[in-house]
Scaffold this active site. Structure first.
Site, short mmCIF file in Angstrom:
data_model
loop_
_atom_site.label_atom_id
_atom_site.label_comp_id
_atom_site.label_asym_id
_atom_site.label_seq_id
_atom_site.Cartn_x
_atom_site.Cartn_y
_atom_site.Cartn_z
N GLY A 51 169.49 -104.97 24.62
CA GLY A 51 169.35 -106.30 23.77
C GLY A 51 170.57 -107.03 23.20
O GLY A 51 170.69 -108.31 22.87
N ASP A 109 170.93 -105.94 18.52
CA ASP A 109 170.19 -107.11 18.73
C ASP A 109 169.34 -107.58 17.60
O ASP A 109 169.65 -108.71 16.92
CB ASP A 109 169.44 -107.35 19.95
CG ASP A 109 168.36 -106.42 20.19
OD1 ASP A 109 168.56 -105.47 19.30
OD2 ASP A 109 167.82 -106.43 21.17
N ASP A 112 164.32 -104.09 13.46
CA ASP A 112 163.04 -104.38 13.26
C ASP A 112 162.37 -103.51 12.39
O ASP A 112 162.46 -103.54 11.00
CB ASP A 112 162.31 -104.47 14.53
CG ASP A 112 160.77 -104.83 14.58
OD1 ASP A 112 160.35 -105.54 13.82
OD2 ASP A 112 160.09 -104.05 15.44
N PHE A 161 157.63 -111.97 16.74
CA PHE A 161 158.34 -111.32 17.68
C PHE A 161 159.09 -112.60 18.71
O PHE A 161 158.51 -113.72 18.62
CB PHE A 161 157.07 -111.17 18.52
CG PHE A 161 157.57 -110.08 20.11
CD1 PHE A 161 158.28 -109.13 19.80
CD2 PHE A 161 157.87 -110.84 21.07
CE1 PHE A 161 158.67 -108.19 20.86
CE2 PHE A 161 158.54 -110.31 22.48
CZ PHE A 161 158.92 -109.05 22.19
P1 IMP Z 1 163.40 -100.76 15.73
O1 IMP Z 1 163.79 -99.34 16.13
O2 IMP Z 1 161.94 -101.02 15.44
O3 IMP Z 1 164.22 -101.60 14.60
O4 IMP Z 1 163.51 -101.70 17.02
C1 IMP Z 1 164.77 -102.17 17.76
C2 IMP Z 1 164.65 -102.31 18.97
O5 IMP Z 1 163.23 -102.96 19.53
C3 IMP Z 1 165.47 -103.77 19.21
O6 IMP Z 1 166.84 -103.23 19.40
C4 IMP Z 1 164.93 -104.43 20.32
O7 IMP Z 1 165.42 -104.08 21.63
C5 IMP Z 1 163.27 -104.32 19.90
N1 IMP Z 1 162.72 -105.22 19.29
C6 IMP Z 1 162.33 -105.43 18.00
N2 IMP Z 1 161.89 -106.38 17.58
C7 IMP Z 1 161.87 -107.37 18.76
C8 IMP Z 1 161.53 -108.66 18.92
O8 IMP Z 1 160.94 -109.44 18.28
N3 IMP Z 1 161.95 -109.16 20.08
C9 IMP Z 1 162.42 -108.18 20.93
N4 IMP Z 1 162.69 -107.06 21.09
C10 IMP Z 1 162.41 -106.46 19.72
#
Ligand code: IMP
Length: 190
Positions: A51, A109, A112, A161
């Site tokens: 991403g 990127d 979340d 999202f």
């Molecule tokens: P986390 O580990 O939950 O913080 O998520 C990290 C990864 O999930 C990011 O590097 C993205 O690749 C993917 N991700 C999280 N939210 C989104 C979104 O809204 N759109 C697309 N990819 C997301």
């Protein structure tokens, strides 16, 4: 009638949220800030694939400072849901650079839930770097489940999202120059 700026990606509609110009301006600012903060520190940017490839490319080109760039690959999203588990696809052990005493900037990127970054920060700390900070294009503070606070954030956004500027839905939509949000999220106040 459908508004003409709605995009159908697989089974979901997305609408514009942050324009190409907004992304360009803000990422340029962030790059300048990093260049100032890391002057003479020769930072190593660790960009998280897939991403961050667009953000990393724009960010590094706005950083007028000596730096190195490398890539790590993790995966935790299945379509539009976080699986909660991070798969290490191209990990630290594959890096050519020695991390000890280096100033590391993890380039993401989006932060979340924070699961990916949280795991990675722990792993990176064990290599005794001089410092570690996170530069993320997007940050969803209301989705965060871990005690982390990225220092460099281009945009904080609600728990939508999103796709575009490198981010995907089912591996589609990465090519979009701006950020788009899922139209269903847009209607539900998150
Ligand atoms: P986390 O580990 O939950 O913080 O998520 C990290 C990864 O999930 C990011 O590097 C993205 O690749 C993917 N991700 C999280 N939210 C989104 C979104 O809204 N759109 C697309 N990819 C997301």
């Amino acid at each position: 009638m459908k508004p003409s700026n709605r995009l159908l990606i697989q089974d979901k509609y997305f609408v514009p949220y942050l324009s190409e110009h907004q992304m360009y301006q803000r990422v340029k600012e962030l790059g300048k800030q990093l260049a100032t903060d890391y002057k003479d520190k020769k930072p190593l940017l660790l960009c998280i694939l897939n991403g961050s490839f667009v953000f990393a490319a724009d960010l590094v080109r706005s950083m007028d400072t000596v730096c190195q760039v490398s890539f790590l690959k993790y995966s935790s999203y299945v379509k539009d849901q976080s699986s909660g588990k991070t798969k290490d696809l191209l990990g630290i052990q594959g890096l050519n650079e020695d991390l000890k005493d280096r100033h590391l900037i993890v380039v993401e990127d989006i932060v979340d839930t924070g699961n990916t970054i949280n795991q990675l920060l722990k792993e990176l700390s064990s290599h005794q770097p001089a410092s570690i900070e996170v530069a993320t294009c997007l940050f969803k503070p209301s989705a965060l489940k871990f005690d982390i606070s990225p220092k460099y954030v281009a945009f904080s956004i609600p728990n939508y999202f999103v796709i575009g500027y490198g981010l995907d839905y089912d591996n589609y939509g990465r090519h979009l120059a701006g950020i788009y949000i899922c139209d269903e999220d847009n209607k539900n106040d998150k």
